[in-house]
Design a protein around this motif. Structure first.
Motif, PDB file in Angstrom:
ATOM      1  N   GLY A 153       5.626 -26.079  16.071  1.00 35.47           N
ATOM      2  CA  GLY A 153       6.959 -26.395  15.555  1.00 35.47           C
ATOM      3  C   GLY A 153       8.041 -25.488  16.083  1.00 35.47           C
ATOM      4  O   GLY A 153       9.214 -25.867  16.145  1.00 35.47           O
ATOM      5  N   VAL A 154       7.676 -24.263  16.472  1.00 35.79           N
ATOM      6  CA  VAL A 154       8.661 -23.320  17.002  1.00 35.79           C
ATOM      7  C   VAL A 154       9.277 -23.873  18.286  1.00 35.79           C
ATOM      8  O   VAL A 154      10.455 -23.672  18.563  1.00 35.79           O
ATOM      9  N   VAL A 159       6.234 -18.337  10.017  1.00 36.50           N
ATOM     10  CA  VAL A 159       4.871 -18.712  10.374  1.00 36.50           C
ATOM     11  C   VAL A 159       3.989 -17.472  10.435  1.00 36.50           C
ATOM     12  O   VAL A 159       2.864 -17.458   9.934  1.00 36.50           O
ATOM     13  N   ASP A 160       4.514 -16.417  11.030  1.00 36.73           N
ATOM     14  CA  ASP A 160       3.767 -15.172  11.152  1.00 36.73           C
ATOM     15  C   ASP A 160       3.454 -14.574   9.777  1.00 36.73           C
ATOM     16  O   ASP A 160       2.328 -14.171   9.504  1.00 36.73           O
ATOM     17  N   SER A 161       4.439 -14.554   8.905  1.00 40.42           N
ATOM     18  CA  SER A 161       4.241 -13.961   7.572  1.00 40.42           C
ATOM     19  C   SER A 161       3.227 -14.744   6.748  1.00 40.42           C
ATOM     20  O   SER A 161       2.295 -14.162   6.174  1.00 40.42           O
ATOM     21  N   VAL A 162       3.400 -16.046   6.676  1.00 39.47           N
ATOM     22  CA  VAL A 162       2.517 -16.860   5.833  1.00 39.47           C
ATOM     23  C   VAL A 162       1.106 -16.910   6.419  1.00 39.47           C
ATOM     24  O   VAL A 162       0.119 -16.796   5.693  1.00 39.47           O
ATOM     25  N   GLY A 163       0.998 -17.063   7.734  1.00 40.10           N
ATOM     26  CA  GLY A 163      -0.321 -17.078   8.365  1.00 40.10           C
ATOM     27  C   GLY A 163      -1.054 -15.761   8.185  1.00 40.10           C
ATOM     28  O   GLY A 163      -2.245 -15.726   7.865  1.00 40.10           O
ATOM     29  N   PHE A 164      -0.349 -14.658   8.386  1.00 37.22           N
ATOM     30  CA  PHE A 164      -0.912 -13.319   8.209  1.00 37.22           C
ATOM     31  C   PHE A 164      -1.408 -13.132   6.776  1.00 37.22           C
ATOM     32  O   PHE A 164      -2.529 -12.672   6.547  1.00 37.22           O
ATOM     33  N   PHE A 165      -0.580 -13.543   5.817  1.00 46.32           N
ATOM     34  CA  PHE A 165      -0.921 -13.395   4.403  1.00 46.32           C
ATOM     35  C   PHE A 165      -2.159 -14.212   4.033  1.00 46.32           C
ATOM     36  O   PHE A 165      -3.090 -13.705   3.407  1.00 46.32           O
ATOM     37  N   THR A 166      -2.198 -15.481   4.428  1.00 41.51           N
ATOM     38  CA  THR A 166      -3.309 -16.341   4.006  1.00 41.51           C
ATOM     39  C   THR A 166      -4.619 -15.960   4.686  1.00 41.51           C
ATOM     40  O   THR A 166      -5.676 -15.999   4.047  1.00 41.51           O
ATOM     41  N   MET A 180      -0.616 -21.636  11.002  1.00 35.23           N
ATOM     42  CA  MET A 180      -0.134 -20.945  12.199  1.00 35.23           C
ATOM     43  C   MET A 180      -0.114 -21.877  13.410  1.00 35.23           C
ATOM     44  O   MET A 180       0.802 -21.812  14.236  1.00 35.23           O
ATOM     45  N   LEU A 181      -1.097 -22.759  13.534  1.00 34.16           N
ATOM     46  CA  LEU A 181      -1.127 -23.698  14.654  1.00 34.16           C
ATOM     47  C   LEU A 181       0.062 -24.651  14.596  1.00 34.16           C
ATOM     48  O   LEU A 181       0.791 -24.812  15.582  1.00 34.16           O
TER      49      LEU A 181
END
Length: 107
Positions: free
Chosen positions: A24-25, A41-48, A18-19
């Motif tokens: 990168g955004v 980023v939101d989806s993968v960070g939230f999931f992990t 997420m950082l």
């Protein structure tokens, strides 16, 4: 003990992703690329991060609720991203397409 270590590693990986994704955004030049990158980023960070919490808590009712939250989040996030981009398109949002490589090769 193994699942605790795995949980902490998974949470740290999610926070690092997420950082770097957040940083990168800002490199995206267009609105569409920015929204799509933020969504990923939101989806993968939230999931992990939530998966790491599941590893830490072990098999319990809390874990089942967290897994339900993960599945709802992974279903809703792409839909909301599509709605945002579609509403911008319908509102007449036009982007200037700037391709630096194309401009450099034509000079």
């Amino acid at each position: 003990m193994f699942f605790d270590i795995l949980g902490y590693i998974t949470i740290i990986m999610g926070l690092i992703f997420m950082l770097f994704g957040f940083l990168g955004v800002f490199g995206s030049k267009t609105f569409n690329k920015t929204i799509l990158a933020a969504s990923m980023v939101d989806s993968v960070g939230f999931f992990t991060v939530l998966l790491g919490i599941c590893f830490l808590k072990g098999l319990s009712f809390f874990t089942l609720k967290t897994l339900l939250l993960i599945s709802i989040g992974l279903l809703i996030n792409p839909i909301t991203t599509h709605i945002i981009l579609r509403s911008a398109h319908l509102a007449g949002h036009k982007e200037e397409v700037v391709d630096d490589e194309l401009n450099e090769s034509s000079n």
